[in-house]
Design a protein around this motif. Sequence first.
Motif, PDB file in Angstrom:
ATOM      1  N   SER A 110       0.843  -1.189   0.000  1.00 41.12           N
ATOM      2  CA  SER A 110       0.000   0.000   0.000  1.00 41.12           C
ATOM      3  C   SER A 110       0.884   1.246   0.000  1.00 41.12           C
ATOM      4  O   SER A 110       1.882   1.317   0.731  1.00 41.12           O
ATOM      5  N   TYR A 111       0.505   2.222  -0.813  1.00 41.16           N
ATOM      6  CA  TYR A 111       1.309   3.434  -0.901  1.00 41.16           C
ATOM      7  C   TYR A 111       0.433   4.597  -1.342  1.00 41.16           C
ATOM      8  O   TYR A 111      -0.698   4.428  -1.796  1.00 41.16           O
ATOM      9  N   ARG A 112       0.991   5.788  -1.198  1.00 38.33           N
ATOM     10  CA  ARG A 112       0.353   6.987  -1.725  1.00 38.33           C
ATOM     11  C   ARG A 112       1.427   7.839  -2.408  1.00 38.33           C
ATOM     12  O   ARG A 112       2.609   7.706  -2.095  1.00 38.33           O
ATOM     13  N   ILE A 113       1.000   8.668  -3.334  1.00 42.26           N
ATOM     14  CA  ILE A 113       1.907   9.571  -4.035  1.00 42.26           C
ATOM     15  C   ILE A 113       1.614  10.992  -3.567  1.00 42.26           C
ATOM     16  O   ILE A 113       0.453  11.427  -3.571  1.00 42.26           O
ATOM     17  N   GLU A 114       2.639  11.707  -3.117  1.00 45.16           N
ATOM     18  CA  GLU A 114       2.485  13.093  -2.683  1.00 45.16           C
ATOM     19  C   GLU A 114       3.556  13.959  -3.321  1.00 45.16           C
ATOM     20  O   GLU A 114       4.715  13.542  -3.426  1.00 45.16           O
ATOM     21  N   THR A 115       3.172  15.150  -3.730  1.00 48.06           N
ATOM     22  CA  THR A 115       4.126  16.148  -4.209  1.00 48.06           C
ATOM     23  C   THR A 115       4.223  17.240  -3.154  1.00 48.06           C
ATOM     24  O   THR A 115       3.209  17.807  -2.744  1.00 48.06           O
TER      25      THR A 115
END
Length: 282
Positions: free
Chosen positions: A129-134
């Motif tokens: 499980s992961y998320r992408i953040e800028t």
Amino acid sequence: MEWIERLNKTISYIEEHLAEEISYDELAHIACCSSYHYQRIFAYMAGIPLSEYIRRRRMSLAAIELQSGNKKIIDIGMKYGYASPTAFNRAFQSVHGIAPSIAKKGGTTIKSYPPISFKLTVKGVEELSYRIETKDSFRIVGASFPLDKEIENNFIAVPQMWQNAAINGTFEKITPLMNNQPMGVLGVSVCNNKEEWQYFIAVSSSIDTDNSLDEYIIPACTWAIFSGIGTGISIQELERRIITEWLPTSGYEYDNAPDMEVYLNPDPNNMQYEAWIPIKKI
């Protein structure tokens, strides 16, 4: 597949330069990442450190030359980068278990380590499980330590840094300064090709500090963020899975920014943590 192809091109480069000095920076350039990130990728994908792989390949070729010609041991050692017979003897024995002089006589068992190749493989079905953040750039403050350019040497040094920080009051000094995201104690590897490699035990903070703490500006970047629970060994396993399972098929590659480990819960036996991987689109 482009990412895997670039890794295989680095293997070709190594093979072409085994009798020369092998530039880690050039390998990283071929792989389109920093020398630090390339060494991490290689170690996780190949299962051995880059320096050990190169040593095994050189000693495999050296053994063949010892048994198939009349070259002097000292000349073969010099060919593969060993300035003294003692250094060559030590390296040869570490791979083959016998001295070069014994291998040269023939009739002895030597080991062969052929060139590796990278390929995509189907692994288990355990999810990641992961998320992408800028994020915009942000400041960290804490204690910094030099890192060795051979990253396997840091596997021993970094845990010692954390032990020292627990003893010398570093945690007590930096945790009250934490006031920005990511909210946790950070382990930050600043290892791009333009700066001296450093490791920070730090927090994200905008608070003014005295000269007893070091600071660094983490550049604006896009991050793939993976969560986990467990121990220090657990986060190493998570990072291995990120590199070997997620990254090759993600459509991303490493960007030129620090790796970060974010420790949300300091309990060493039941940590809550996040691994922040700097990424960019391939």
